[in-house]
Write a protein that holds these residues in place. Structure first.
Motif: not given
Length: 437
Positions: A55-69, A366-372
Motif C-alpha cells: 500500500l505504501l508503494l502504491s500510494a505514491f503512484l496513485w497520488a502522482y497520477a491524479f496530481a498530473q491533471l 497536454l503533457g500532464a494529461v498524457q502523463n496521467f
C-alpha cells in the motif's frame, strides 16, 4: 526553410535549463525509490506487513497520477520557474519528513505528498523545451531531460544503499530531502521564463517558430477542458498508458524476477539490474535525436514523434515476449535491455509530442494529461504483475501481458493520434468541429 540562428544568450539558457532538468529529474527518481530500497529495514523497524508495504508503494503512484491533471495547468499558468521550484521544495520536505515517521498512517500520508510534489516535474520540462528550444531541437532536448528518469533509476540503488548502510534509513531520507531543497533554490536562482528576459526580435522569432499561440499567454480553464475534445489527446493518453505500464513492470519487479525466475544472487542482481536502465539512458537520448533528424529530412513534426513511438512499442512487445519465453539468462537480459532501450525511445517520442501537438501555452497541460494516462498504467502494472505472480508462481505470463499491452498501445497510437491541436481562436470551441473526436 533555413534554420533560424541561436544567439549566445539562448544557448546559455538552453544548456543551463537542461542541466537543471536532468539534475532535478535524477533527484526525482532517486527520491521515489527510497522506500523500495529501504523496504526490509523499514518493515523490520516499524513492523509493517508485506500488504502494508504494498500500500505504501502504491500510494505514491496513485497520488502522482491524479496530481498530473492540475499540475500541468498550474505550470502553464504560473510558469515553469516558480512551479518547479515549489514542487521540488514540497517533495523534498516530504523526503525529510519520511525520516521522522513513526507509524503507517504518517508514512502513507508522506508518500502521498511525495507523489503530489513530484507531479509537475515532467510537464514543467516539456513546457521549458517549448519555451526555449526551436522546433528543430525539441526532440533532442526532450531526450536529454527524459533520460533523467532511467538514469535516476540506475543510480538509485547504489546511492541509496550507501547512504542507508552508512547513516541508516532515516538519515537516507533526510539527506536526499535536504539535497533536493538545494536543487530547488538553484533552479529558481538560475532559470528564467521567456517573459522574464528582454529578448530581441530575432531571439523571439527563433523561439516561437511554428507556435500557434502567443508564448506568454496563460492557459484558461476552458482551454484546459477543451484539450479533451480532440482525438490526439486521447491517443496520447492511450499510447502512454502502454509505455509506462511496461516500464513499471520492469521498474517494480526486475530485481525479484532476476532472483526468482533467473536464480541470480542478490549481489549479482544489483549489477545486472542496472544494465537495462543504462540502456534506457541511451534510448532516451537517441530517440530525441531521431525525432529531430526526421524533421530535418522533411517529415512533419507530429509524424516524426508518432511513428518512432509506435515502432518502438511494437519492437518492445517482441523483445518482452522473447524475455518471457527464453530459457537462457543471457538472452533474457539482452532482450530486457533492448526493451528498456526501446521503451525510452518511445517515452521520449511521446514527451516530444507535447510541444508540437499542443498550442504553446497548453504544452505542460497536454503533457500532464498524457502523463496521467501513463501513470494509471504505472500504478496498475505492479499490482497486475503481483497478482499474476501469486497465481502462477512465475513472471512468464506477466511479461506476456506487458507485451500485449505494448502492442495494443502502439496500434491505438497510430490510429488515434492525428493532427496538432489548434489554438482556441482557430476553431469553434462550442462546436468542436472536424478536428475533434
Amino acid at each position: 526553410m533555413a534554420a533560424l540562428p541561436r544567439s549566445a544568450r539562448i544557448k546559455t539558457v538552453q544548456y543551463t535549463a537542461l542541466a537543471l532538468l536532468v539534475l532535478s529529474g535524477v533527484v526525482n527518481y532517486i527520491d521515489r525509490a527510497t522506500l523500495a530500497v529501504a523496504n526490509p529495514l523499514i518493515s523490520h523497524d516499524l513492523g509493517f506487513s508485506p500488504a502494508e508495504m504494498g500500500l505504501l508503494l502504491s500510494a505514491f503512484l496513485w497520488a502522482y497520477a491524479f496530481a498530473q491533471l492540475p499540475a500541468g495547468a498550474l505550470v502553464d499558468r504560473l510558469g515553469p520557474r516558480l512551479m518547479l521550484a515549489l514542487s521540488l521544495g514540497l517533495w523534498s520536505l516530504a523526503q525529510v519528513a519520511g525520516g521522522l515517521v513513526q507509524n503507517f498512517t504518517q508514512f502513507f500520508g508522506i508518500r502521498m505528498v511525495l507523489g503530489l510534489g513530484e507531479a509537475p516535474q515532467f510537464p514543467t520540462s516539456a513546457r521549458i523545451v517549448r519555451d526555449w528550444f526551436n522546433v528543430r531541437l525539441r526532440g533532442t532536448a526532450t531526450g536529454i531531460w527524459n533520460c533523467s528518469s532511467t538514469l535516476g533509476t540506475a543510480l538509485s540503488a547504489p546511492i541509496l544503499t550507501f547512504l542507508m548502510l552508512t547513516f541508516g534509513w532515516r538519515w537516507m531520507f533526510a539527506i536526499m530531502g535536504l539535497f533536493g531543497l538545494v536543487v530547488a533554490v538553484a533552479f529558481y536562482a538560475l532559470h528564467r521564463n521567456p517573459n522574464e528576459v528582454a529578448l530581441t526580435e530575432e531571439e523571439r522569432q527563433y523561439l516561437t517558430e511554428g507556435d500557434t499561440a502567443p508564448q506568454g499567454a496563460s492557459v484558461t480553464w476552458a482551454e484546459w477542458k477543451r484539450l479533451f475534445g480532440f482525438r490526439t489527446t486521447w491517443g496520447m493518453i492511450f499510447g502512454f498508458f502502454g509505455v509506462i505500464y511496461v516500464t513499471w513492470v520492469y521498474n517494480s519487479w526486475l530485481p525479484v524476477y532476476l532472483e526468482q525466475d533467473r536464480h541470480l544472487s542478490i549481489a549479482s542482481t544489483g549489477i545486472v539490474a542496472a544494465i537495462p536502465f543504462l540502456c534506457g539512458v541511451v534510448g532516451s537520448i537517441l530517440g530525441g535525436r531521431l525525432n529531430d533528424w526526421l524533421v530535418t529530412r522533411g517529415m512533419a513534426p507530429m509524424n516524426s514523434r508518432k511513428y518512432p513511438m509506435a515502432g518502438a512499442m511494437v519492437a518492445t512487445a517482441g523483445f518482452t515476449t522473447l524475455a518471457a519465453l527464453t530459457p537462457n539468462l543471457t538472452v533474457a537480459v539482452i532482450a530486457i535491455s533492448i526493451s528498456l532501450f526501446l521503451l525510452y525511445v518511445a517515452s521520449t517520442s511521446a514527451w516530444a509530442m507535447a510541444p508540437v501537438a499542443a498550442p504553446a501555452h497548453c504544452t505542460a497541460s497536454l503533457g500532464a494529461v498524457q502523463n496521467f494516462g501513463g501513470y494509471i498504467g504505472g500504478a496498475l502494472a505492479p499490482m497486475v504483475t503481483g497478482f499474476i505472480l501469486q497465481g502462477t508462481g512465475s513472471f512468464t505470463a506477466a511479461l506476456l501481458v506487458g507485451a500485449a499491452v505494448a502492442l495494443v498501445a502502439a496500434v491505438g497510437y497510430v490510429i488515434i493520434v492525428r493532427d496538432p491541436i489548434p489554438a482556441a481562436a482557430e476553431d469553434d470551441i462550442a462546436g468542436l468541429p472536424a478536428a475533434a473526436v
